[in-house]
Design a protein around this motif. Structure first.
Motif, PDB file in Angstrom:
ATOM      1  N   LYS A  35       0.839  -1.203   0.000  1.00 42.08           N
ATOM      2  CA  LYS A  35       0.000   0.000   0.000  1.00 42.08           C
ATOM      3  C   LYS A  35       0.873   1.252   0.000  1.00 42.08           C
ATOM      4  CE  LYS A  35      -4.371   1.392   2.192  1.00 42.08           C
ATOM      5  NZ  LYS A  35      -5.236   1.209   3.386  1.00 42.08           N
ATOM      6  N   LYS A  36       0.434   2.262  -0.792  1.00 35.98           N
ATOM      7  CA  LYS A  36       1.170   3.528  -0.775  1.00 35.98           C
ATOM      8  C   LYS A  36       0.268   4.659  -1.277  1.00 35.98           C
ATOM      9  CE  LYS A  36       3.309   3.751  -5.369  1.00 35.98           C
ATOM     10  NZ  LYS A  36       4.553   3.981  -6.117  1.00 35.98           N
ATOM     11  N   LYS A  37       0.666   5.892  -0.989  1.00 32.94           N
ATOM     12  CA  LYS A  37      -0.052   7.057  -1.487  1.00 32.94           C
ATOM     13  C   LYS A  37       0.409   7.333  -2.917  1.00 32.94           C
ATOM     14  CE  LYS A  37      -1.255   9.400   2.780  1.00 32.94           C
ATOM     15  NZ  LYS A  37      -1.119  10.610   3.610  1.00 32.94           N
ATOM     16  N   TYR A  38      -0.515   7.841  -3.714  1.00 31.90           N
ATOM     17  CA  TYR A  38      -0.214   8.005  -5.133  1.00 31.90           C
ATOM     18  C   TYR A  38      -1.023   9.159  -5.694  1.00 31.90           C
ATOM     19  CZ  TYR A  38       0.349   6.712 -10.094  1.00 31.90           C
ATOM     20  OH  TYR A  38       0.642   6.698 -11.434  1.00 31.90           O
TER      21      TYR A  38
ATOM     22  N   GLU B 128      -4.696   9.568  -3.911  1.00 28.75           N
ATOM     23  CA  GLU B 128      -5.249   8.754  -2.828  1.00 28.75           C
ATOM     24  C   GLU B 128      -4.271   7.648  -2.452  1.00 28.75           C
ATOM     25  OE1 GLU B 128      -8.991   7.407  -4.399  1.00 28.75           O
ATOM     26  OE2 GLU B 128      -8.111   5.769  -5.523  1.00 28.75           O
ATOM     27  N   GLU B 129      -4.596   6.926  -1.401  1.00 29.28           N
ATOM     28  CA  GLU B 129      -3.783   5.789  -0.972  1.00 29.28           C
ATOM     29  C   GLU B 129      -4.421   4.514  -1.491  1.00 29.28           C
ATOM     30  OE1 GLU B 129      -1.350   4.570   3.023  1.00 29.28           O
ATOM     31  OE2 GLU B 129      -3.472   5.043   3.287  1.00 29.28           O
ATOM     32  N   ASN B 130      -3.637   3.755  -2.263  1.00 29.00           N
ATOM     33  CA  ASN B 130      -4.138   2.514  -2.855  1.00 29.00           C
ATOM     34  C   ASN B 130      -3.159   1.367  -2.614  1.00 29.00           C
ATOM     35  OD1 ASN B 130      -5.052   4.439  -5.745  1.00 29.00           O
ATOM     36  ND2 ASN B 130      -6.392   3.834  -4.089  1.00 29.00           N
TER      37      ASN B 130
ATOM     38  N   SER C 169      -1.397   0.383  -9.577  1.00 30.51           N
ATOM     39  CA  SER C 169      -2.408   0.461  -8.525  1.00 30.51           C
ATOM     40  C   SER C 169      -3.499  -0.567  -8.788  1.00 30.51           C
ATOM     41  CB  SER C 169      -3.002   1.872  -8.517  1.00 30.51           C
ATOM     42  OG  SER C 169      -4.154   1.918  -7.710  1.00 30.51           O
TER      43      SER C 169
ATOM     44  N   SER D 117     -10.282   3.796  -3.690  1.00 29.20           N
ATOM     45  CA  SER D 117     -10.983   4.068  -2.436  1.00 29.20           C
ATOM     46  C   SER D 117     -12.466   3.789  -2.620  1.00 29.20           C
ATOM     47  CB  SER D 117     -10.780   5.521  -2.017  1.00 29.20           C
ATOM     48  OG  SER D 117     -11.462   6.393  -2.899  1.00 29.20           O
TER      49      SER D 117
END
Length: 436
Positions: free
Chosen positions: A81-84, A119-121, A165, A169
């Motif tokens: 998981k990471k922010k993108y 967002e974080e995916n 990704s 969300s």
């Protein structure tokens, strides 16, 4: 199927995309109602066009949801998981890199504005599979046809693969989609979910007998616009999950009209039902398979379609069957049992997914038969040489039988009508003349 092969032909509908959510909102319909209606239209179209699929899976079905979540779990070692942030094309359902764009737009959906998304995916470690994918594709273990698409896929991989990704969300997806196992704030990205349908339709969730019997698939048939997903994402996901990859990927082009891709979004969509109602399903099947090149794009316009209908179907094939059977009846030539074997020249083209070339091989026989009639003039042989008349007519009837058997995959109803008329020697019009 015709040659005795044990065929399982699967189709389906991708219900969980964000563009479905947006389209439902635009129509003021609940999302489930909108996708139910769309799927019903596809299923009816299959029936109307005599498509011989054994299964039609929807990605909202329980067997699919369970299977997609199982595939996610099987790939877990490659998921993080990471922010993108990035530019997202709703049409492709994909984040776009700068070098994917033409004049800042998606080349497939140039009239749709890209969304700026942050967002974080969850991400899939696609980069882990770069070398293995190159090996599979270069050695034709996962064979991509035509060669140009194989080269395209390899060139993309060799540029260096980036992790992609694989979730969205729940908020941005409006709550629509398959929940990520263990995280109800996220839904599985539509492509990770949709690609799984090939195995979920086989009951991958339970790894039942159908899955064991029919997987790996002998061939996937896809359009060129989704090459990357099937040539790169899909086999990498399967490798991660320790599931066998398919054997072949056949990539076709687009139907164009006046050179432009036929698409709802560009406003030049052609209603296949309306065309079929006017000209017949068989004529449309013929045109699409003969004049839309198997390996590239091909144009469809009413004018070209009508020209081909008159010349190929009404004049060449229809006229051949009509006059041959009429003469056989008139001259007392008795029908016999004809071999139910497809022309080997046609079969060879089908093996390479060359549907256009296969139909050209059939039409070579059609033209040869018409030329034979004009040369031998059976109506004169009936007076001057009855023995030769018998040989000529039997040769023509054998050829027409071969034409009918070879036409079966393309034009099943026409093939059946010709076979029936060969028995009765009472010809009926196969392709009514167009008015005007």
């Amino acid at each position: 199927r015709q040659t005795g092969f044990d065929v399982r032909f699967q189709m389906g509908s991708d219900d969980n995309s964000l563009k479905n959510v947006q389209a439902a909102e635009k129509k003021g319909l609940p999302i489930a109602e909108y996708v139910d209606e769309a799927a019903a239209n596809f299923i009816q179209l299959n029936k109307s066009f005599n498509i011989s699929n054994d299964d039609f899976i929807r990605t909202t079905e329980k067997r699919h949801i369970e299977g997609a979540q199982k595939l996610w779990a099987a790939c877990e070692k490659d998921i993080y998981k990471k922010k993108y942030s990035g530019r997202y094309c709703i049409g492709c359902e994909e984040f776009k890199r700068e070098d994917d764009l033409v004049d800042g737009c998606c080349p497939e959906h140039s009239n749709t504005k890209l969304e700026e998304v942050e967002e974080e995916n969850y991400f899939f470690k696609l980069s882990n599979y770069q070398d293995k994918l190159i090996e599979l594709i270069e050695k034709d273990i996962y064979k991509i046809t035509p060669e140009t698409r194989k080269n395209e896929a390899l060139a993309f991989i060799k540029q260096g693969l980036e992790d992609f990704s694989i979730s969205r969300s729940k908020e941005r997806a409006r709550g629509w989609g398959i929940p990520v196992p263990g995280d109800d704030t996220q839904v599985i990205y539509v492509w990770f979910d949709a690609l799984a349908n090939y195995i979920t339709a086989l009951d991958y969730a339970k790894e039942g007998e159908v899955f064991k019997k029919y997987w790996p698939a002998d061939v996937h048939v896809v359009g060129k616009g989704i090459l990357k997903f099937h040539a790169i994402y899909w086999p990498a996901m399967l490798l991660s999950a320790h599931v066998a990859t398919p054997k072949n990927l056949y990539v076709h082009g687009y139907i164009t009209t006046n050179g432009a891709k036929v698409s709802k979004s560009t406003g030049n969509a052609i209603d296949p039902v309306a065309v079929a109602e006017k000209y017949g399903v068989e004529a449309l099947r013929y045109y699409l398979l003969r004049y839309i090149p198997s390996y590239g794009d091909g144009d469809f316009t009413d004018t070209i379609f009508e020209e081909r209908y008159r010349s190929d179907l009404s004049n060449d094939l229809g006229n051949l069957v009509q006059r041959t059977l009429s003469m056989a009846n008139k001259f007392g030539v008795k029908p016999k049992d004809y071999p139910n074997v497809i022309d080997p020249n046609v079969a060879a083209e089908l093996d390479g997914f060359r549907f256009d070339f296969a139909l050209e091989k059939i039409w070579e026989v059609v033209r040869e038969c018409n030329a034979e009639i004009d040369k031998e003039k059976p109506w004169e042989l009936a007076i001057s040489d009855p023995k030769k008349l018998q040989k000529v007519m039997e040769s023509l009837l054998n050829s027409i039988s071969l034409i009918a058997v070879s036409l079966e995959p393309f034009m099943p109803e026409t093939a059946q009508k010709i076979k029936e008329q060969l028995v009765t020697l009472k010809p009926e019009v196969l392709f009514p003349r167009l008015e005007g």
